[in-house]
Design an enzyme around this catalytic site. Structure first.
Site, short mmCIF file in Angstrom:
data_model
loop_
_atom_site.label_atom_id
_atom_site.label_comp_id
_atom_site.label_asym_id
_atom_site.label_seq_id
_atom_site.Cartn_x
_atom_site.Cartn_y
_atom_site.Cartn_z
N GLU A 1 4.08 -13.65 -25.73
CA GLU A 1 4.47 -13.57 -27.19
C GLU A 1 3.24 -13.43 -28.15
OE1 GLU A 1 8.67 -15.57 -27.44
OE2 GLU A 1 7.17 -16.75 -27.94
N GLY B 1 11.32 -21.10 -26.09
CA GLY B 1 11.87 -20.51 -24.93
C GLY B 1 10.98 -20.42 -23.81
C1 5RP Z 1 10.46 -18.18 -27.36
C2 5RP Z 1 10.40 -18.23 -28.53
C3 5RP Z 1 11.41 -17.86 -29.55
O1 5RP Z 1 11.27 -16.81 -30.31
C4 5RP Z 1 12.02 -19.13 -30.27
O2 5RP Z 1 12.38 -20.07 -29.42
C5 5RP Z 1 13.30 -18.82 -31.29
O3 5RP Z 1 14.44 -18.53 -30.45
P1 5RP Z 1 15.86 -18.13 -30.70
O4 5RP Z 1 15.79 -16.92 -31.36
O5 5RP Z 1 16.70 -18.36 -29.62
O6 5RP Z 1 16.34 -19.21 -31.95
O7 5RP Z 1 9.33 -18.56 -29.27
O8 5RP Z 1 9.65 -18.59 -26.51
#
Ligand code: 5RP
Length: 212
Positions: A102, A96
């Site tokens: 994060e 994302g």
């Molecule tokens: C965003 C992330 C998310 O935690 C990862 O992409 C998982 O996303 P989802 O819960 O929609 O599967 O690292 O940068």
């Protein structure tokens, strides 16, 4: 992949939230379920620190107070999803594009609880392309270095991170030494953040509502 497992994981993560806490909150569809569940106990917490504009907006819609990390110091708990998780709780993140904030939240947290559905479990990281956030002018430079390391870099064209940077997704790596690769990539000029969470893995992983 199961949306139901994502919801179960998001709701189960509430178990780790203590009264009066300032909760670190990640990004993504699994975290969205957590935020919606957190709204139900918002009067029992002080508020949250957010890893993205997307999560901030969702929390504000729910009336959850969002603090600047600089104003709160260490946080007790950080809840976030992942794109992959290996048996040592090492993660690939950044699907994302929120990996930098994060990683900052994970580093600031005493306990990192990762919430996933079962499709995210792997024996070896690398099936999911590894996201790397780069300073825009370094995109080609970093890509050439990745090719030398045997990866296939693909620019996530059209995506700008909350920090004004770009994302390169690296395909074709079977990552047998995640902490070593994380360290190596962190040395490249222009790399802001590598989406490997191996030097600071998760402390707890919830697959659906089950802790593994
Ligand atoms: C965003 C992330 C998310 O935690 C990862 O992409 C998982 O996303 P989802 O819960 O929609 O599967 O690292 O940068």
């Amino acid at each position: 992949m199961s949306t139901n497992e994502k919801q179960l994981a998001g709701e189960a993560a509430l178990r780790y939230v203590e009264d009066g806490a300032i909760v670190g909150v990640g990004t993504g569809s699994t975290v969205a379920y957590f935020i919606d569940a957190l709204a139900g106990i918002k009067d029992r917490i002080q508020g949250a620190v957010s890893s993205s504009e997307q999560s901030t907006a969702r929390m504000k819609q729910h009336g959850i107070e969002v603090f600047d990390l600089n104003a709160v110091g260490p946080i007790g708990i950080y809840i976030d999803g992942a794109d992959e998780c290996d048996p040592h709780k090492r993660l690939t993140k950044g699907g994302g594009a929120a990996l930098t904030r994060e990683k900052i939240c994970a580093a600031a947290a005493q306990k990192f609880v990762c919430i996933i559905d079962s499709s995210k479990r792997v024996d070896v990281l690398g099936r999911f392309p590894l996201p790397i956030e780069v300073i825009p002018m370094a995109r080609s430079l970093v890509s050439r270095e990745i090719v030398k390391l045997g990866g296939q870099p693909v620019w996530r064209d059209g995506v700008t991170t909350d920090n004004g940077n770009w994302i390169i997704d690296v395909h074709g790596w079977r990552i047998t030494d995640p902490a070593g690769l994380e360290r190596q990539l962190n040395q490249l000029a222009g790399v802001v953040t590598v989406g490997l969470f191996a030097q600071r893995p998760a402390d707890v992983v919830l697959v659906g509502d089950k802790e593994i």
